[in-house]
Design an enzyme around this catalytic site. Sequence first.
Site: not given
Length: 199
Positions: A90, A144, A156
């Site tokens: 990510c 994240h 993402h």
Amino acid sequence: FFFKQKTAYEITECDWSSDVCSSDLRSLAPRIRAAARPPVEAIEARGANPRGPFAKISTVQRDSIIENSRSLLGIKYKWAGATPERGVDCSGLVQYVFAKLGIDLPHHAADLAKLGESVAHDTSAMQPGDLLVFSKKTSKRISHVGIYVGDGMMVHASSGNKAVVETPIVEYNGLRLRGVRRVVAVDSASALDPERPQP
């Protein structure tokens, strides 16, 4: 030598007209004085950093963040990866996309969550290129990050999907949105003047 025993501040107090001060030392005086300035003043004197958070970009460059993000859709998820060839995680995705604009960001979601300006958790306030940071529902630790691309959507690198995906901003896969960070700003002058040359 006499001056080796003195601090930078004490050197700046030297009588520069004295024969004790050599011409070489006189030429160094401006740099010595600059080094002695308070840290905040020294940072402000450097001006904006075009390669880091708070960089100013044109609307065309901001649009390229969306294009570069979507160009990675389908690229495999790879923990610690930061290139399409190896795969990306990510924060590696974020680092790669912004590096295309010459903007150097850290490869760590928790560090990204501290950068730039905080934005309201509302799509009406968000702009394409904003970073969305998440934690698990049972924790506040940032784990994240994704890139907002407009219309309530983000790009993402998903470990669950094992690839780069585009999804709505929701409580994704057991994660909760903890912050929206704006690390770049559109240069208002370039936005108003499309003919203005871009760097």
